[in-house]
Design a protein around this motif. Structure first.
Motif, PDB file in Angstrom:
ATOM      1  N   ASP B 116      47.508 -19.903  14.693  1.00 27.75           N
ATOM      2  CA  ASP B 116      46.063 -19.780  14.501  1.00 27.75           C
ATOM      3  C   ASP B 116      45.592 -18.376  14.889  1.00 27.75           C
ATOM      4  N   GLU B 117      46.142 -17.861  15.959  1.00 29.09           N
ATOM      5  CA  GLU B 117      45.750 -16.525  16.410  1.00 29.09           C
ATOM      6  C   GLU B 117      46.155 -15.475  15.372  1.00 29.09           C
ATOM      7  N   ASP B 118      47.389 -15.599  14.875  1.00 31.14           N
ATOM      8  CA  ASP B 118      47.849 -14.656  13.849  1.00 31.14           C
ATOM      9  C   ASP B 118      46.967 -14.726  12.614  1.00 31.14           C
ATOM     10  N   TYR B 119      46.716 -15.957  12.177  1.00 29.75           N
ATOM     11  CA  TYR B 119      45.952 -16.140  10.950  1.00 29.75           C
ATOM     12  C   TYR B 119      44.529 -15.607  11.106  1.00 29.75           C
ATOM     13  N   ALA B 120      43.947 -15.901  12.266  1.00 23.61           N
ATOM     14  CA  ALA B 120      42.577 -15.441  12.522  1.00 23.61           C
ATOM     15  C   ALA B 120      42.520 -13.916  12.551  1.00 23.61           C
ATOM     16  N   PHE B 121      43.539 -13.298  13.106  1.00 26.09           N
ATOM     17  CA  PHE B 121      43.541 -11.833  13.144  1.00 26.09           C
ATOM     18  C   PHE B 121      43.586 -11.248  11.729  1.00 26.09           C
ATOM     19  N   ILE B 122      44.420 -11.846  10.895  1.00 25.70           N
ATOM     20  CA  ILE B 122      44.486 -11.381   9.499  1.00 25.70           C
ATOM     21  C   ILE B 122      43.121 -11.540   8.838  1.00 25.70           C
ATOM     22  N   GLU B 123      42.502 -12.692   8.997  1.00 27.40           N
ATOM     23  CA  GLU B 123      41.195 -12.934   8.378  1.00 27.40           C
ATOM     24  C   GLU B 123      40.141 -11.951   8.888  1.00 27.40           C
ATOM     25  N   ARG B 124      40.127 -11.737  10.183  1.00 28.14           N
ATOM     26  CA  ARG B 124      39.147 -10.799  10.756  1.00 28.14           C
ATOM     27  C   ARG B 124      39.331  -9.395  10.189  1.00 28.14           C
ATOM     28  N   THR B 125      40.605  -8.985  10.086  1.00 26.58           N
ATOM     29  CA  THR B 125      40.858  -7.638   9.585  1.00 26.58           C
ATOM     30  C   THR B 125      40.371  -7.490   8.150  1.00 26.58           C
ATOM     31  N   ILE B 126      40.630  -8.506   7.343  1.00 26.46           N
ATOM     32  CA  ILE B 126      40.172  -8.449   5.944  1.00 26.46           C
ATOM     33  C   ILE B 126      38.654  -8.506   5.873  1.00 26.46           C
ATOM     34  N   ALA B 127      38.044  -9.299   6.737  1.00 23.65           N
ATOM     35  CA  ALA B 127      36.572  -9.381   6.746  1.00 23.65           C
ATOM     36  C   ALA B 127      35.954  -8.028   7.079  1.00 23.65           C
ATOM     37  N   ALA B 128      36.699  -7.190   7.792  1.00 22.64           N
ATOM     38  CA  ALA B 128      36.177  -5.883   8.191  1.00 22.64           C
ATOM     39  C   ALA B 128      36.436  -4.809   7.149  1.00 22.64           C
ATOM     40  N   VAL B 129      37.113  -5.155   6.068  1.00 19.42           N
ATOM     41  CA  VAL B 129      37.356  -4.193   4.986  1.00 19.42           C
ATOM     42  C   VAL B 129      36.009  -3.807   4.371  1.00 19.42           C
ATOM     43  N   ARG B 130      35.768  -2.526   4.176  1.00 20.10           N
ATOM     44  CA  ARG B 130      34.470  -2.103   3.669  1.00 20.10           C
ATOM     45  C   ARG B 130      34.381  -2.113   2.150  1.00 20.10           C
ATOM     46  N   ASP B 131      35.492  -1.903   1.497  1.00 19.85           N
ATOM     47  CA  ASP B 131      35.467  -1.923   0.028  1.00 19.85           C
ATOM     48  C   ASP B 131      35.270  -3.367  -0.426  1.00 19.85           C
ATOM     49  N   PRO B 132      34.123  -3.643  -1.139  1.00 17.64           N
ATOM     50  CA  PRO B 132      33.795  -5.038  -1.463  1.00 17.64           C
ATOM     51  C   PRO B 132      34.819  -5.688  -2.389  1.00 17.64           C
ATOM     52  N   ARG B 133      35.541  -4.889  -3.144  1.00 20.09           N
ATOM     53  CA  ARG B 133      36.493  -5.458  -4.081  1.00 20.09           C
ATOM     54  C   ARG B 133      37.733  -5.958  -3.352  1.00 20.09           C
ATOM     55  N   LEU B 134      38.264  -5.136  -2.468  1.00 22.22           N
ATOM     56  CA  LEU B 134      39.459  -5.551  -1.725  1.00 22.22           C
ATOM     57  C   LEU B 134      39.114  -6.695  -0.771  1.00 22.22           C
ATOM     58  N   ARG B 135      37.884  -6.644  -0.194  1.00 18.79           N
ATOM     59  CA  ARG B 135      37.480  -7.717   0.719  1.00 18.79           C
ATOM     60  C   ARG B 135      37.369  -9.037  -0.052  1.00 18.79           C
ATOM     61  N   ALA B 136      36.757  -8.988  -1.228  1.00 17.28           N
ATOM     62  CA  ALA B 136      36.606 -10.207  -2.029  1.00 17.28           C
ATOM     63  C   ALA B 136      37.970 -10.756  -2.449  1.00 17.28           C
ATOM     64  N   LEU B 137      38.852  -9.853  -2.800  1.00 25.65           N
ATOM     65  CA  LEU B 137      40.185 -10.289  -3.238  1.00 25.65           C
ATOM     66  C   LEU B 137      40.913 -11.008  -2.097  1.00 25.65           C
ATOM     67  N   GLY B 138      40.813 -10.445  -0.912  1.00 22.80           N
ATOM     68  CA  GLY B 138      41.470 -11.060   0.242  1.00 22.80           C
ATOM     69  C   GLY B 138      40.878 -12.425   0.534  1.00 22.80           C
ATOM     70  N   GLN B 139      39.562 -12.499   0.448  1.00 18.74           N
ATOM     71  CA  GLN B 139      38.934 -13.776   0.795  1.00 18.74           C
ATOM     72  C   GLN B 139      39.247 -14.855  -0.230  1.00 18.74           C
ATOM     73  N   ARG B 140      39.302 -14.456  -1.488  1.00 23.42           N
ATOM     74  CA  ARG B 140      39.696 -15.422  -2.521  1.00 23.42           C
ATOM     75  C   ARG B 140      41.112 -15.942  -2.244  1.00 23.42           C
ATOM     76  N   PHE B 141      41.980 -15.025  -1.808  1.00 21.55           N
ATOM     77  CA  PHE B 141      43.368 -15.404  -1.501  1.00 21.55           C
ATOM     78  C   PHE B 141      43.409 -16.443  -0.387  1.00 21.55           C
ATOM     79  N   PHE B 142      42.596 -16.240   0.666  1.00 22.04           N
ATOM     80  CA  PHE B 142      42.583 -17.222   1.761  1.00 22.04           C
ATOM     81  C   PHE B 142      42.136 -18.587   1.243  1.00 22.04           C
ATOM     82  N   GLU B 143      41.073 -18.581   0.407  1.00 22.54           N
ATOM     83  CA  GLU B 143      40.574 -19.853  -0.133  1.00 22.54           C
ATOM     84  C   GLU B 143      41.617 -20.542  -1.000  1.00 22.54           C
TER      85      GLU B 143
END
Lengths: 340, 340, 340, 340, 340, 340
Positions: B116-143
């Protein structure tokens, strides 16, 4: 201006500039028409240039009095002379003033500030090493060879191949190593710091210019042993001279500390075919190898962006040790209205 | 206990233990004496074991009712049976209770907390991505593929070759990548974060166990395309489905962002002969390649210290992908009287 | 005459000729004597040539009005100017007439007939494919990218490295593939035909000159992905757009057809170190790899006989990708008195 | 049934069968309990099997009278005996009848028909060669070594590694060569046909079983020279004995014909590291190399589908010389309602 | 008899023999039937053997009292036990007498005479070195490490992999080196003699059995540095301790002598990929490399004739580091009636 | 003076000299200014030089009458003309006198004495061979091809690449071989002597200049077969013609002797990738390979000391086939007051 800077500036059209450099060689030759001319080879921290002085030029008089290793200014119009490469015309030659000469070897104020910062960071990191043996070894190295360390190059070609390049490479590797020790908690931070400091220390003898000079000559010891083995010899020699009175009973044992450090030096090229006689067999040896490669390759690609030729939009000319033509980096995303 | 843990424990002498594992296959066979016996192949997250049930054993009854993929407990005395390897005697077989079964697949509470800690760290890092395209892509991947991502292995052999290994590898690489972005300021942090996240995403299909299972079967798409190209297909498919309404005029251009990300996936093995069809040509591609290798190799050497055989004091048995026998790491210097 | 033809003709002595070519670049430069001159770089389908226009030449006027990509005729005396290579003297420069320009890009009538025949053969072969999915995919490709396919080169150097070379290479491979399907009855003829058609389709973007041009520039997508992966992206994109209404229940399953075709594209270089991320794993993949190599190498050796230097009787100069100096082929046996 | 066929049949459960094979060795040994037993090694055209005859078996009597090279039938129940591999129980041993023995060496009627067809095709193709020297050389080869040619294997392992395999490989290569000569009109058809016939003729001595036997022993000449150089010696020896009365003035010159043919033999492995002392330097040498590889690899993959293990649906076990695990081929498209 | 000798003798049938060897390990284990047994691993100068002592054997009593490193005699019937390899039955175990033990470690009288002769030749050759620095270095080596030198092996596997093998290898290389100095007059005979003596001196620590023992354990220093670098360290350490009073003004300079000698050690593997960090760059380094390889390979092939398996008449089983199966040597021509 | 000698002499300043050489080609060309000039390519035993004769030079008259292969003297001032390399000015051209011409091809008296001594040593060694078959073969070779043997080169580049180089290389190898036979008593001295004599005998056809000439042209047979296979053909051809009346019953058998000799020729490059189709499999084959390499490499490094450039004190320019820059050899120790 430096030779490299002028080379960049005249790509498209001729340009007036003043160049400061050291004389590598100034030879009187005879042309096919029987007339004498002077061939003047100049070198600065990162590049070199050959000019010809024809017998009817006022520069002849200066040439006749030049010694190898003298420093000169060339003021004139620089341009690309076809296949011959960069050349100059309507130029004047003069000896540098003492302060100009000092600046030539030590770099601009900004350059010196950068070097001082790098060097100070390396010293601070070693001062923070907790193992008294590795700390003492590092400090002896600064005393004995600090000046040499500040001017050595990291290579004769490839990455950081310039006066002062080794210290810059070492400082950046040290920063990366410390950052990775935070991520990989089991790495031995003292050992890795010492490994970074000493991994290329043989280059202080293999690829080091003289105190007042830029040319790096092949050296008998370097050729017969290679910088990796010179480094081992240097570390072993300093180790023997350390005051060992207080080391009894320290854990881990002192000779194990020495062996592990020497292993880092020997294995840091990461493969037999790249000249490491043993492969990395400890976590710190693995880490050191990748930190070294990462810094070298990033430096090479950034250098390519700065001075390489763009052969098509966003595509740079092939860089030998990278084996590829770099592609222009993706700029950071810029959020309009946001503070960058 | 896990199979690997028991294997470690019985090196020197037989030992009683209770093993929880999944049935990979349970086959009735006939011995050379004509009597039937059952061959029971068990597997857990990181290892496997074969036991034989002779016809006169009370375990036969359990075997007859077992389906492949059932989960069982084996309680008995484990020992090394010569060349046959680890074996058990005087053991009893039973089906796992539902909660035992759940624990088998999800790991202990401590394991789950780590994941859970590892996964949360990955999610947090992606959430902090400033480029909206890469951030959206990462979030879609998690979903779309989060559950699959949590259980995929990083390989069938070598490093992180276990259920859940890929997320752990990815998290540790992400930590190293962020640390190195602080050191190398010119690296594009958004791009590198996305590159770490997606570099092995093809393995969600190539080396992923089923939801309730441990076995990783070769897969037709994986064999015909390889995980690098599956990864490219996956990213391209998600990219097409992203809402692009607000992307007009963003800098850098969206297709350049996509191309650079795909370049990171394609080139991250770092060499043609390791299966990358293009070599790294950008700073982020170079960094990703070394971060991946560094994490993989450190994991392998730490794994060797934990489970490998010590063939002489401080010398471990050869580890295939490291090509060496690891040497015990130098312990950190311990200053008596100082807080460690 | 083409540049290559003139190059062949002037090996021994100077020769008058009229050359038609496109301007790649026309730059005003300054000589070491301070006088300006024009450097004119010309290119046609298979070669290039650089001429210099001195300031006292009547051609200066034409140069001053030239745009890059203009097409010109050079009429004069061509000769070998020592190390500088082929040069011209007493020559006149003029812009091409529209019909001359068309012929320059499309080739002579005989050339066009050859291209038409090749292209028609490829189309006929695809039209005869029985699998409706592969047939539809091929036909969509002709519609969408036929013109581009007709002008792409098969490489920037090596074999078929000329405008139109890819279609010619593909046609000849298609003929060989169909012939071998007669010999090896178990090969899937539909799949192999599609594999031949698409194996290098990424080169339509990687090594394709513009509609009216000869120069092939490195391309960002080509550099970041490589033509193999562009090819996969192109096939996947077309596949998604195919009308799939009638495909239900077709055997073999549609996605298997797609995967097998993509496997052919990915594996056709035959080895990881040649850039294929997977090795050939099906009979058609094996066949495609050898058909591609056979055609490429035969083209290279025939090209060497046509334009290479004969360094001793029957011994030709070394050809780089063949790694050998070709030997003149053994002429077919001629039976006197018999009809050949 | 053949050994390979039985091996295929018993994968899942024991099976009764009658096996015909030759005795490779029948040795009396002593077990760890001091009792004697017989170890019986059997071999047929493509596989081998070891059985043990315990002292209390009625088969002992037969064993005591067996000579190496005798042929026997084994009738009984075959099954997989764990790590020991395929074994038999409740079996009976007897010597073969003369006609059974003949069939064992010559194959079934269908096998013989296939061989006759292949052989006849090779003879017809050589008879159609127009160059009288190459035609005469081929015909002398049939006369002098035809029987040996019919029984030689193409290898000791890898492809076509079975009695008669060489002729089958040669026939299929000949078909492919003739088909490609239609596509590539400039190939010298006579030379290529002769090259196919002779390329592996050294194997008639290097990998040839005795007239009545299956075992292929390493041979002193084969080991000291290799089959490529034996082939050259064989061709040179036959060439010297050809009646040359009518060859005066033939074009191309006779010694050139011989040199080109020898070049095909020497270069057909295509690379120094595969044992060719020269690389292919003529169109026919290039073609021969690829035709040889194509046929060998197609045979290996088809063989894998027939006898290899399917480790997952559509994924076969790794085949050594292919370096991959083959993937099941895509079945030909089947148009319902259409005649196949 | 030695283990290897017995192994040779029992190839075809069981044989009574008395074996003397050292206990490498004697471990009590438990069989699958629950009964205890003893596993006894024995080793002599060149081979090893594992025997099992069942609980009902009178040898159990001896086993219970054995320490590792004890020396024993095994008298009984040796035979080949199938896949398990050489085994013994009806055997008796006893401790060796002191004189038997001495003979086991020092070899037979003939062996010792051979060793003495080799060693004396090496000493004589070094005594004849004219350069006082190299002569003093060699003599110090004999004093400090002579005993160790006499018992070291040249390798853990491959050539001369036996107690005492290094001195034998060194002596034979010394003979070859002196012979070649007569042929190549420009070779520096003193330097080459010293190079032969020291080239593998690191193996005195890397592959050296204990004074009374045969087993060669991996060693921490050996693993972290490799024998080449240990050798350099050893030479450097001895060099520092040499009395240098009389060396002033000697030509060539003393440090050059040391560097050249170290270069011989570093480069003698002849290639980076074989672990030499520098390539041979002097005539003596080239000569040393070939002399070393020649002696190693001749020893391997002669060893293969003596103990390898003859797989067909005159054809021996493949030897790993030779990469081939040796062929029986051509006997010297024998002139009947002539004195040989 | 030879071309190489002059090249050495003018490194630093122009020098008057008289050069004797053969005309390789003398071609009339036209300069960019339209004026004709003559390009004169000269060659002697080890080097070549190109001079230009301008239309106003008195040498034109000589050029007009020159045939290729004529021999000339050039007397004048030689100097280094920048990138163009060595050139001459104020020179005079004349045809050589018959005796000068003879000396040019046969060398000076000292040269001839050296060749005679080498050749005589080879003949004596072969005369001392005890096996009558190998002795007869050697003697037939001297009779049939002695003159050709005396003038062949050992290579077109690399080592001993000069008229007469092969015999010198062979003689020195023969001396080393005989010396090593004294050290390694089990080597078959007759076989090894024959192996040395014939190992490169194919080069008598592959790299042999004409009787009166220096140029070595690629040769069709050499290109199609390679010198190793020509050598085998030559030995086989001579063997067939030997009188075999008295060979009955000789031991070892005659064909075994032939096979072993052919194995030496085939395997002497020591590795497939260096063009040997089989690896060394006998002691003599191993010895021959190392003797060949040792002599070739020593010759290359001595050559480098003689003619290579010293890029730093004691460091020579990189030599291609050695892959290193040689280091100046350590001078032999000189004991003052002692007779050297």
């Amino acid at each position: 201006m430096t030779i490299a800077a002028i080379r960049g500036a005249v790509k498209d059209k001729a340009q007036f500039a003043e160049l400061h450099a050291q004389v590598e060689q100034c030879t009187k030759k005879e042309g096919s028409n029987g007339k004498p001319f002077w061939e003047l080879r100049l070198r600065d921290a990162a590049d070199n240039l050959t000019l010809r002085v024809w017998s009817d030029s006022p520069n002849v008089r200066v040439c006749e009095e030049l010694d190898d290793a003298d420093c000169v200014a060339v003021e004139g119009e620089f341009y690309v002379n076809g296949a011959f490469g960069m050349d100059a015309r309507r130029w004047e030659l003069r000896r540098l003033m003492p302060d100009e000469r000092a600046t030539l070897f030590e770099g601009s104020e900004a350059d010196r500030a950068k070097v001082d910062e790098d060097y100070a960071f390396i010293e601070r990191t070693i001062a923070a090493v907790r193992d008294p043996r590795l700390r003492a070894l590092g400090q002896r190295f600064f005393e004995a060879s600090g000046a040499r360390f500040r001017r050595a190059a990291a290579a004769r070609v490839n990455h950081h191949a310039r006066r002062g390049g080794l210290a810059q490479h070492t400082a950046q590797m040290m920063r990366a190593a410390m950052a990775l020790c935070d991520v990989y908690g089991s790495l031995n931070r003292d050992l890795l710091a010492a490994g970074v400091l000493f991994h290329d220390c043989g280059k202080l003898w293999e690829t080091c210019p003289p105190e007042e000079g830029f040319a790096i000559r092949p050296d008998l010891r370097g050729e017969l042993m290679g910088h990796i083995n010179i480094g081992v010899e240097v570390v072993n020699a300093m180790w023997r001279e350390l005051p060992k009175a207080d080391w009894d009973g320290l854990v881990p044992a002192s000779d194990d500390v020495r062996l592990h450090l020497i292993h880092l030096i020997l294995s840091h090229h990461g493969a037999l075919e790249f000249g490491s006689p043993v492969l990395p067999k400890t976590p710190e040896a693995i880490a050191l190898h990748y930190i070294d490669n990462l810094d070298a390759r990033l430096e090479m690609i950034l250098q390519a962006y700065a001075t390489g030729k763009e052969v098509a939009p966003g595509v740079y000319d092939r860089v030998r040790p990278l084996e590829v033509g770099p592609i222009a980096p993706l700029p950071a995303f810029f959020e309009a209205g946001a503070a960058e």
